[in-house]
Scaffold this motif. Structure first.
Motif, PDB file in Angstrom:
ATOM      1  N   GLU A   1       0.810  -1.223   0.000  1.00 59.99           N
ATOM      2  CA  GLU A   1       0.000   0.000   0.000  1.00 59.99           C
ATOM      3  C   GLU A   1       0.844   1.274   0.000  1.00 59.99           C
ATOM      4  OE1 GLU A   1      -0.481  -2.590   1.980  1.00 59.99           O
ATOM      5  OE2 GLU A   1      -2.389  -3.367   1.224  1.00 59.99           O
TER       6      GLU A   1
ATOM      7  N   ARG B   1       8.822   7.942  -4.120  1.00 61.88           N
ATOM      8  CA  ARG B   1       8.826   6.581  -3.587  1.00 61.88           C
ATOM      9  C   ARG B   1       8.851   5.544  -4.700  1.00 61.88           C
ATOM     10  NH1 ARG B   1       4.372   5.720   1.140  1.00 61.88           N
ATOM     11  NH2 ARG B   1       5.204   7.260   2.603  1.00 61.88           N
TER      12      ARG B   1
ATOM     13  N   GLY C   1      -3.384  -4.147   3.781  1.00 63.58           N
ATOM     14  CA  GLY C   1      -4.668  -3.469   3.738  1.00 63.58           C
ATOM     15  C   GLY C   1      -5.780  -4.177   2.975  1.00 63.58           C
TER      16      GLY C   1
ATOM     17  N   HIS D   1      -8.962  -1.694  -4.477  1.00 61.25           N
ATOM     18  CA  HIS D   1      -7.704  -2.087  -3.839  1.00 61.25           C
ATOM     19  C   HIS D   1      -7.018  -3.181  -4.659  1.00 61.25           C
ATOM     20  CE1 HIS D   1      -5.229  -1.941  -0.124  1.00 61.25           C
ATOM     21  NE2 HIS D   1      -4.878  -3.155  -0.509  1.00 61.25           N
TER      22      HIS D   1
ATOM     23  N   VAL E   1     -11.190  -4.202   7.517  1.00 60.30           N
ATOM     24  CA  VAL E   1     -12.235  -3.354   6.927  1.00 60.30           C
ATOM     25  C   VAL E   1     -13.611  -3.872   7.340  1.00 60.30           C
ATOM     26  CG1 VAL E   1     -13.289  -2.505   4.793  1.00 60.30           C
ATOM     27  CG2 VAL E   1     -10.802  -2.781   4.918  1.00 60.30           C
TER      28      VAL E   1
ATOM     29  N   ILE F   1     -15.077   1.038   6.788  1.00 63.12           N
ATOM     30  CA  ILE F   1     -14.143   1.739   7.677  1.00 63.12           C
ATOM     31  C   ILE F   1     -12.900   0.882   7.771  1.00 63.12           C
ATOM     32  CG2 ILE F   1     -13.730   2.527  10.045  1.00 63.12           C
ATOM     33  CD1 ILE F   1     -15.781   4.215   8.570  1.00 63.12           C
ATOM     34  N   TYR F   2     -11.722   1.526   7.646  1.00 64.85           N
ATOM     35  CA  TYR F   2     -10.461   0.788   7.702  1.00 64.85           C
ATOM     36  C   TYR F   2      -9.808   0.979   9.065  1.00 64.85           C
ATOM     37  CZ  TYR F   2      -5.607  -0.487   6.917  1.00 64.85           C
ATOM     38  OH  TYR F   2      -4.367  -1.057   7.032  1.00 64.85           O
ATOM     39  N   VAL F   3      -9.646  -0.121   9.774  1.00 59.72           N
ATOM     40  CA  VAL F   3      -8.960  -0.112  11.061  1.00 59.72           C
ATOM     41  C   VAL F   3      -7.511  -0.490  10.790  1.00 59.72           C
ATOM     42  CG1 VAL F   3      -8.838  -1.212  13.303  1.00 59.72           C
ATOM     43  CG2 VAL F   3     -11.049  -0.792  12.247  1.00 59.72           C
ATOM     44  N   ASN F   4      -6.594   0.392  11.137  1.00 57.12           N
ATOM     45  CA  ASN F   4      -5.207   0.146  10.755  1.00 57.12           C
ATOM     46  C   ASN F   4      -4.527  -0.860  11.683  1.00 57.12           C
ATOM     47  OD1 ASN F   4      -2.864   0.503   9.276  1.00 57.12           O
ATOM     48  ND2 ASN F   4      -2.108   2.049  10.689  1.00 57.12           N
ATOM     49  N   ASP F   5      -5.062  -2.067  11.718  1.00 57.65           N
ATOM     50  CA  ASP F   5      -4.436  -3.135  12.486  1.00 57.65           C
ATOM     51  C   ASP F   5      -4.874  -4.451  11.843  1.00 57.65           C
ATOM     52  OD1 ASP F   5      -2.894  -4.358  14.373  1.00 57.65           O
ATOM     53  OD2 ASP F   5      -4.141  -3.821  16.091  1.00 57.65           O
TER      54      ASP F   5
ATOM     55  N   LEU G   1     -11.117   1.195  17.289  1.00 59.46           N
ATOM     56  CA  LEU G   1     -11.202   2.637  17.044  1.00 59.46           C
ATOM     57  C   LEU G   1     -11.572   3.431  18.289  1.00 59.46           C
ATOM     58  CD1 LEU G   1     -12.839   2.799  13.519  1.00 59.46           C
ATOM     59  CD2 LEU G   1     -10.617   3.756  14.154  1.00 59.46           C
TER      60      LEU G   1
ATOM     61  N   ASN H   1      -2.704   0.143  19.314  1.00 57.39           N
ATOM     62  CA  ASN H   1      -2.057  -0.040  18.007  1.00 57.39           C
ATOM     63  C   ASN H   1      -2.731   0.797  16.943  1.00 57.39           C
ATOM     64  OD1 ASN H   1      -0.158  -1.844  18.834  1.00 57.39           O
ATOM     65  ND2 ASN H   1      -1.181  -3.670  18.011  1.00 57.39           N
ATOM     66  N   THR H   2      -4.055   0.702  16.892  1.00 59.07           N
ATOM     67  CA  THR H   2      -4.813   1.405  15.854  1.00 59.07           C
ATOM     68  C   THR H   2      -4.662   2.916  16.008  1.00 59.07           C
ATOM     69  OG1 THR H   2      -6.410  -0.393  15.797  1.00 59.07           O
ATOM     70  CG2 THR H   2      -7.105   1.709  14.863  1.00 59.07           C
TER      71      THR H   2
ATOM     72  N   SER I   1      -0.945   4.237  15.539  1.00 62.72           N
ATOM     73  CA  SER I   1      -0.447   4.194  14.168  1.00 62.72           C
ATOM     74  C   SER I   1      -1.127   5.266  13.311  1.00 62.72           C
ATOM     75  CB  SER I   1      -0.648   2.807  13.562  1.00 62.72           C
ATOM     76  OG  SER I   1      -2.009   2.491  13.462  1.00 62.72           O
ATOM     77  N   LEU I   2      -2.410   5.533  13.579  1.00 62.98           N
ATOM     78  CA  LEU I   2      -3.096   6.574  12.801  1.00 62.98           C
ATOM     79  C   LEU I   2      -2.628   7.973  13.206  1.00 62.98           C
ATOM     80  CD1 LEU I   2      -6.715   5.107  12.557  1.00 62.98           C
ATOM     81  CD2 LEU I   2      -4.952   5.188  10.785  1.00 62.98           C
TER      82      LEU I   2
ATOM     83  N   VAL J   1       0.424   8.559  11.283  1.00 65.59           N
ATOM     84  CA  VAL J   1       0.133   8.894   9.886  1.00 65.59           C
ATOM     85  C   VAL J   1      -0.173  10.394   9.764  1.00 65.59           C
ATOM     86  CG1 VAL J   1      -1.550   8.603   8.017  1.00 65.59           C
ATOM     87  CG2 VAL J   1      -0.660   6.591   9.221  1.00 65.59           C
TER      88      VAL J   1
ATOM     89  N   PRO K   1     -12.686   8.193  10.823  1.00 68.17           N
ATOM     90  CA  PRO K   1     -11.777   7.046  10.662  1.00 68.17           C
ATOM     91  C   PRO K   1     -11.467   6.835   9.180  1.00 68.17           C
ATOM     92  CG  PRO K   1     -14.002   6.285  11.132  1.00 68.17           C
ATOM     93  CD  PRO K   1     -14.018   7.777  11.293  1.00 68.17           C
ATOM     94  N   PRO K   2     -10.325   6.198   8.867  1.00 72.10           N
ATOM     95  CA  PRO K   2      -9.975   5.974   7.460  1.00 72.10           C
ATOM     96  C   PRO K   2     -11.078   5.189   6.741  1.00 72.10           C
ATOM     97  CG  PRO K   2      -8.177   5.295   8.902  1.00 72.10           C
ATOM     98  CD  PRO K   2      -9.334   5.612   9.774  1.00 72.10           C
TER      99      PRO K   2
ATOM    100  N   PRO L   1      -7.599   1.728   2.864  1.00 74.63           N
ATOM    101  CA  PRO L   1      -6.354   1.315   3.520  1.00 74.63           C
ATOM    102  C   PRO L   1      -5.078   1.977   3.014  1.00 74.63           C
ATOM    103  CG  PRO L   1      -7.476  -0.534   2.424  1.00 74.63           C
ATOM    104  CD  PRO L   1      -8.049   0.718   1.898  1.00 74.63           C
TER     105      PRO L   1
ATOM    106  N   LEU M   1      -2.877   4.555   3.395  1.00 75.42           N
ATOM    107  CA  LEU M   1      -2.871   5.567   4.455  1.00 75.42           C
ATOM    108  C   LEU M   1      -2.171   6.863   4.078  1.00 75.42           C
ATOM    109  CD1 LEU M   1      -2.564   3.425   7.671  1.00 75.42           C
ATOM    110  CD2 LEU M   1      -4.559   4.630   6.780  1.00 75.42           C
ATOM    111  N   PHE M   2      -1.431   6.886   2.952  1.00 74.60           N
ATOM    112  CA  PHE M   2      -0.893   8.197   2.574  1.00 74.60           C
ATOM    113  C   PHE M   2      -1.994   9.099   2.025  1.00 74.60           C
ATOM    114  CE2 PHE M   2       0.254   5.606  -1.245  1.00 74.60           C
ATOM    115  CZ  PHE M   2      -0.425   6.318  -2.219  1.00 74.60           C
TER     116      PHE M   2
END
Lengths: 269, 253
Positions: free
Chosen positions: A19, A28, A47, A60, A84, A88-92, B14, B42-43, B46-47, B50, B79-80, B83, B85-86
């Motif tokens: 990602e 990059r 992701g 994606h 997901v 909603i995307y949970v970053n874990d 979240l 963690n969630t 990390s956000l 970002v 929330p995002p 995925p 994340l940039f």
């Protein structure tokens, strides 16, 4: 990554978080083009959310396909987890209950991914801090069934096996005996941290330290059972000097060399 | 149902609301809330990282503790939704406008817009700059009819406050913040000619000229609009500068 753009450090291949390279252009991507000239690439996604009940996202998958077409990675991998829900995307990387419903869901998502990419993917076992009452399968039986149903390979994260086993009380040897060795296409190693003691004891998967001794032992056992496998040291936080990282890689290479009967085709990245 | 369990787990990650997930968890009750807390930490952390990477100037202006509080509120309400994340954090400038603790820093949302614009430019598609000789080949009587396509990294900005100056004095290498006239408006652009993002303050008439060209007007029309705003607008120098910068990628007649 700039160290690797010059091609100087010794490494068999470079693994990227897919990602991070979904951009249309920019520095990059340009740097990855340079790295690509010196090393093979492996695309490791965080992701895609293979465990999502809502299915994997078509956009994606398209972005991943574009990346794969551009950099022609030797391996493409993702995680046995979900991130997901309701868009909603949970970053874990959240663990799944190991149920038949979850197995059907993940298998559909893996099928769709492999079809869209036109190639096999490897699915990695997660680290986890809990288990579910709903689970009817062990993690290794779940992964075995997933591999049988979809033809996907497995990415065995030995640190994750150790962390999850310590946290959730299962036998690491039974895990290694239970997975189909032929399906394992890659191994991950990483550091973890220990918090609390007694009932509060918890191992946290930090990717921010050297590989712990019991994980090296489990890695040795895994190599004895599986034979040599390409191995990656993951280190994402508190990144040390490159020398420390390469030293960990050399340790892994010694383990691989000691189980290789002929020339070691598997290398450490 | 897998979906319901996943929804409950996402709420843990979240917002740390654990009640809905607890009945599904086999781990002993005594240990579980702390373990769920690891997923939440963690969630969230990390956000926050970002957002911190995308908005270093905002973080420096308001300080780490204020930024953490701002980021946590933003993550809870925004929330995002994908995925990659940039691309996460585009809604932060508008959020800052409605964030009551930031009310006495009215310049903050526009400085945040500049930072996000730089992120967009950084990740935008590559493009080659227009070769100036292409322009030299155009017969004099047709110059006014030229239309340009512009770099996909070009972003135009107009603010009632000195956003570019505020950005500059809040770079890591600036250890002394000079006196700033907060009522001084600034307009300008962000561009990534090769691999480095650049920005430049320009007079309002140049911004008008760029805006017209970007929206597909001819060089003649764009120049008339700029001259209407400021009759000293210098077409030759402005055009030369933008050919050097790489603002344009192609020209059409």
């Amino acid at each position: 990554m700039s160290d690797f753009a010059s091609g100087t450090p010794s490494a068999a291949w470079i693994e990227i978080h897919s990602e991070n390279f979904f951009a249309a252009g920019g520095p990059r991507i340009a740097q990855l083009e340079q790295v690509r000239e010196h090393y093979a690439i492996s695309c490791h996604g965080v992701g895609l959310s293979l465990g999502s009940a809502q299915g994997v996202d078509a956009d994606h998958l398209s972005a991943l396909r574009t990346l794969v077409d551009r950099f022609e990675p030797g391996l493409v991998s993702e995680h046995l987890s979900f991130s997901v829900v309701d868009d909603i995307y949970v970053n874990d990387l959240l663990p799944l209950p190991y149920t038949e419903e979850a197995l059907v869901t993940v298998a559909q998502n893996v099928d769709q991914t492999q079809e869209r990419l036109g190639q096999q993917i490897l699915v990695e076992n997660p680290s986890s801090y809990l288990t579910f009452v709903d689970s009817v399968l062990t993690e290794w039986d779940f992964l075995t069934a997933l591999s049988q149903r979809t033809g996907c390979g497995l990415l065995l994260d030995v640190n994750n096996i150790y962390v999850s086993a310590e946290n959730n009380g299962f036998d690491t040897t039974a895990y290694l005996d239970g997975i189909p060795g032929d399906a394992v296409g890659e191994i991950h190693l990483a550091g973890h941290s220990l918090e609390g003691d007694g009932e509060d004891r918890l191992l946290i998967d930090t990717h921010g330290d050297t590989v712990a001794d019991p994980v090296w032992s489990l890695y040795k056992l895994a190599l004895e059972k599986l034979g040599p496998r390409p191995t990656l040291i993951e280190w994402d936080t508190d990144i040390p000097d490159l020398e420390v990282l390469l030293g960990e890689g050399e340790t892994a290479q010694r383990h691989i060399d000691s189980v290789s009967s002929s020339e070691g085709s598997s290398r450490v990245a | 149902m897998l979906h319901d369990l996943q929804k409950s787990f996402a709420d843990v990650a979240l917002t740390n609301s654990v009640e809905a997930l607890l009945p599904h968890v086999a781990t002993p009750r005594g240990a579980i809330e702390r373990r769920l807390g690891v997923y939440h930490a963690n969630t969230l952390n990390s956000l926050i990282d970002v957002l911190s990477a995308a908005y270093p100037v905002i973080q420096r202006i308001v300080g780490d503790r204020f930024f953490q509080a701002l980021a946590k509120d933003f993550i809870k309400t925004h929330p995002p939704q994908q995925p990659t994340l940039f691309r996460y954090g585009d809604a932060l400038p508008d959020f800052i406008s409605s964030f009551a603790p930031a009310n006495d820093l009215p310049y903050l949302p526009d400085v945040a817009r500049l930072e996000w614009t730089r992120v967009e430019a950084y990740f935008a598609a590559d493009s080659a700059a227009l070769n100036p000789e292409r322009l030299a080949e155009v017969p004099a009587e047709q110059i006014a009819d030229i239309k340009f396509s512009v770099s996909p990294t070009l972003r135009l900005l107009e603010s009632d406050v000195p956003i570019f100056t505020l950005w500059h004095v809040n770079q890591p290498d600036q250890d002394r913040v000079p006196e700033i006239d907060f009522s001084h408006p600034e307009s300008g652009f962000v561009l990534r000619p090769a691999h480095t993002v650049m920005q430049r303050v320009v007079p309002m008439e140049t911004l008008i000229w760029l805006r017209a060209l970007t929206s597909g007007e001819t060089l003649g029309t764009a120049t008339e609009l700029a001259l209407t705003h400021e009759n000293t607008f210098d077409l030759q120098n402005t055009l030369r500068q933008h050919l050097v910068d790489g603002t344009f990628t192609e020209l059409y007649l």
